[in-house]
Design an enzyme around this catalytic site. Structure first.
Site, PDB file in Angstrom:
ATOM      1  N   ASP A  15       0.854  -1.200   0.000  1.00  0.00           N
ATOM      2  CA  ASP A  15       0.000   0.000   0.000  1.00  0.00           C
ATOM      3  C   ASP A  15       0.890   1.251   0.000  1.00  0.00           C
ATOM      4  OD1 ASP A  15      -0.833   0.581   3.528  1.00  0.00           O
ATOM      5  OD2 ASP A  15       0.916  -0.412   2.643  1.00  0.00           O
ATOM      6  N   ASP A  20       6.684   1.221   1.951  1.00  0.00           N
ATOM      7  CA  ASP A  20       6.390   0.220   0.917  1.00  0.00           C
ATOM      8  C   ASP A  20       7.251   0.489  -0.317  1.00  0.00           C
ATOM      9  OD1 ASP A  20       3.737   1.028   2.408  1.00  0.00           O
ATOM     10  OD2 ASP A  20       3.384  -1.023   1.728  1.00  0.00           O
ATOM     11  N   ASN A  44      -2.459   2.839   3.332  1.00  0.00           N
ATOM     12  CA  ASN A  44      -1.882   4.171   3.569  1.00  0.00           C
ATOM     13  C   ASN A  44      -2.666   5.259   2.855  1.00  0.00           C
ATOM     14  OD1 ASN A  44       0.285   3.521   5.285  1.00  0.00           O
ATOM     15  ND2 ASN A  44       1.460   2.728   3.549  1.00  0.00           N
ATOM     16  N   THR A 129       2.781  -6.001   2.838  1.00  0.00           N
ATOM     17  CA  THR A 129       3.263  -4.886   3.661  1.00  0.00           C
ATOM     18  C   THR A 129       2.171  -3.848   3.888  1.00  0.00           C
ATOM     19  OG1 THR A 129       4.097  -3.674   1.728  1.00  0.00           O
ATOM     20  CG2 THR A 129       5.628  -5.207   2.836  1.00  0.00           C
ATOM     21  N   PHE A 168      -1.113  -0.482  12.474  1.00  0.00           N
ATOM     22  CA  PHE A 168      -2.045  -0.051  11.438  1.00  0.00           C
ATOM     23  C   PHE A 168      -2.482  -1.170  10.487  1.00  0.00           C
ATOM     24  CE2 PHE A 168      -4.255   2.658   8.588  1.00  0.00           C
ATOM     25  CZ  PHE A 168      -3.950   2.230   7.303  1.00  0.00           C
ATOM     26  N   ASN A 169      -1.557  -1.937   9.933  1.00  0.00           N
ATOM     27  CA  ASN A 169      -1.934  -2.932   8.917  1.00  0.00           C
ATOM     28  C   ASN A 169      -2.951  -3.942   9.456  1.00  0.00           C
ATOM     29  OD1 ASN A 169      -0.297  -1.829   6.960  1.00  0.00           O
ATOM     30  ND2 ASN A 169       1.416  -3.222   7.360  1.00  0.00           N
ATOM     31  N   HIS A 241       9.597   0.280   8.087  1.00  0.00           N
ATOM     32  CA  HIS A 241       8.896  -0.955   8.458  1.00  0.00           C
ATOM     33  C   HIS A 241       8.961  -2.023   7.359  1.00  0.00           C
ATOM     34  CE1 HIS A 241       6.768   1.288  11.678  1.00  0.00           C
ATOM     35  NE2 HIS A 241       6.455   2.184  10.778  1.00  0.00           N
ATOM     36  N   ASP A 242       8.432  -1.685   6.186  1.00  0.00           N
ATOM     37  CA  ASP A 242       8.169  -2.706   5.165  1.00  0.00           C
ATOM     38  C   ASP A 242       9.441  -3.297   4.586  1.00  0.00           C
ATOM     39  OD1 ASP A 242       5.322  -0.769   4.007  1.00  0.00           O
ATOM     40  OD2 ASP A 242       5.493  -2.252   5.606  1.00  0.00           O
TER      41      ASP A 242
HETATM   42  O1  RIB Z   1       2.312   0.253  10.807  1.00  0.00           O
HETATM   43  C1  RIB Z   1       3.232   0.348   9.752  1.00  0.00           C
HETATM   44  C2  RIB Z   1       2.637  -0.182   8.497  1.00  0.00           C
HETATM   45  O2  RIB Z   1       1.476   0.579   8.162  1.00  0.00           O
HETATM   46  C3  RIB Z   1       3.578  -0.043   7.289  1.00  0.00           C
HETATM   47  O3  RIB Z   1       3.323  -1.085   6.388  1.00  0.00           O
HETATM   48  C4  RIB Z   1       3.181   1.271   6.692  1.00  0.00           C
HETATM   49  O4  RIB Z   1       3.449   1.329   5.292  1.00  0.00           O
HETATM   50  C5  RIB Z   1       1.692   1.252   6.925  1.00  0.00           C
HETATM   51  O5  RIB Z   1       1.109   0.480   5.877  1.00  0.00           O
HETATM   52 CA    CA Z   2       2.728  -0.544   4.100  1.00  0.00          CA
END
Ligand code: RIB
Ligand code: CA
Length: 312
Positions: A15, A20, A44, A129, A168-169, A241-242
Site C-alpha cells: 500500500d 512500501d 496508507n 506490507t 495499522f496494517n 517498516h516494510d
Molecule cells: O504500521 C506500519 C505499516 O502501516 C507499514 O506497512 C506502513 O506502510 C503502513 O502500511
Molecule cells: Ca505498508
C-alpha cells in the site's frame, strides 16, 4: 565452490506508502528474490493512490516489465481508513515523482495472485506490507496452494501505532489478519517490536543520497516520512517498516524470530486489531507464526544502502 541458491519467487502485496516504496526498491535491487509481480491494496491511501504510487516507483527505476494488479479497495467488513496523516494526500508526499506512465493490469490482484502462484514451478513467498485483505481473499479461495510462506509486516508484541493496542496494517482489516494467522501456511510476523529498531538517522539519509539518484529519492521519502515520527515519537528519522520484511527474505538472520501463538482481537473496539502474541506461552495456544523479536539494525541498513546504490 559455493553455489548461489536460486532466487526466491515473491509477490509484494503493498500500500505505497513511503516504506512500501523503499521495500519495493530493495526487492528490485536484490538478486536473492525474483519479483513475480506487485499487488496493491487500500491502506496508507486509497487503492487508486496506492496503485498509482506502485506504478510511479517502478517507472522511476525503469521497471515497466513488473506487473501491478490492484486489489481490495476496502477491508473485508470494516470501514476504509487511510493513513494520510502519515503518508500525505498522495500517499507518497515529499519527493516529486511524475504520474504513472502506464495502468495497472485489468485483472484483480487476487485473480492475478491465484494465476501467478499456480503457474510458478516453485512455491511462492508472499510479502504483504499493507492491510491483509488481498491475502485473506486469496487464502479463502485457494487455501494457500503453492504458497511457500507469508512474511508480513504488521502487528506488535508490545504497543501499537494506530492505537495504543494495534499496529495499522492489522488494525485496518483485523478480520483479514485473523484469516491469515489462522491459515495452515508458514507465516512470519515482522511487527513494530522489530521495525521500530529500523529507524533512520540523518547520517543514513546522507549515505543513501550519496549512492545516486534513486538513493536521493529514498532520502527524500525518508525526510517526509520522518515528519510524523518526529512529531509523534521525537525521533530524528523514520522506521522503514516494510523494507525489514523484504530484508528478512533476502538475508535470513537479520531478524530474530520465535514461534508463538498469535491471535487477533476482533470484538473489542478499544483493542481492535491487537495481535495478542503469547510470548511466554501462557495460553497453551499452538504456535502459528514466527514472530520477530530482534533486528540487526546495522546489518539491515548496510544491506539497504548497498542495494539502493545498485539501482540506476
Ligand atoms: O504500521 C506500519 C505499516 O502501516 C507499514 O506497512 C506502513 O506502510 C503502513 O502500511
Ligand atoms: Ca505498508
Amino acid at each position: 565452490m559455493s553455489t548461489t541458491p536460486p532466487a526466491i519467487p515473491i509477490i509484494l502485496d503493498c500500500d505505497p506508502g513511503h516504506d512500501d516504496a523503499i521495500a519495493l526498491l530493495l526487492t528490485l535491487a536484490s538478486p536473492e528474490v525474483e519479483l513475480l509481480g506487485v499487488t496493491t491494496v487500500h491502506g496508507n491511501q486509497t487503492l487508486e493512490k496506492t496503485t498509482a504510487n506502485a506504478l510511479r516507483v517502478l517507472d522511476l527505476v525503469e521497471r515497466g516489465d513488473v506487473s501491478v494488479a490492484a486489489g481490495a479497495d476496502r477491508p473485508l467488513v470494516r470501514d476504509l481508513t487511510v493513513a494520510s496523516h502519515v503518508h500525505g494526500e498522495s500517499g507518497l508526499d515529499g519527493p516529486t515523482l511524475p504520474p504513472a506512465g502506464r495502468a495497472a493490469l485489468d485483472e484483480h490482484a487476487v485473480d492475478y495472485m491465484e494465476r501467478t502462484i499456480a503457474a510458478s514451478a516453485v512455491p511462492v513467498t508472499l510479502v504483504p506490507t499493507g492491510p491483509l485483505t488481498n491475502i485473506a481473499l486469496l487464502l479463502e479461495r485457494t487455501g494457500g496452494a503453492n504458497v511457500e510462506r507469508i512474511v508480513l509486516m504488521g502487528g506488535a508484541i508490545a504497543e501499537g501505532n494506530m492505537t495504543p493496542a494495534a499496529e495499522f496494517n492489522i488494525w485496518a482489516d483485523p478480520e483479514a489478519a485473523q484469516v491469515v494467522f489462522s491459515a495452515p501456511i508458514a507465516t512470519t510476523m515482522i511487527g513494530l517490536d522489530v521495525t521500530h529498531r529500523a529507524v533512520t538517522t540523518p547520517a543514513l539519509q546522507e549515505r543513501l543520497a550519496a549512492t545516486g539518484p534513486v538513493g536521493a529519492f529514498v532520502a527524500d521519502l525518508v525526510a517526509f516520512f520522518a515528519v510524523y515520527h518526529r512529531e509523534t515519537y521525537g525521533w530524528d528519522g523514520a522506521p522503514i517498516h516494510d523494507a525489514v520484511a523484504v530484508a528478512h527474505v533476502i538475508r535470513p538472520g537479520l531478524v530474530t524470530t520465535v514461534d508463538r501463538n498469535v491471535e487477533v482481537e476482533l470484538g473489542s473496539e478499544l483493542c481492535r486489531g491487537r495481535t495478542v502474541v503469547d510470548l511466554w506461552r501462557r495460553t497453551g495456544g499452538l504456535p502459528n507464526a514466527d514472530v520477530g523479536v530482534d533486528l540487526d539494525d546495522v546489518g539491515f541498513f548496510e544491506l539497504l544502502v548497498e542495494r539502493i546504490g545498485r539501482l540506476p
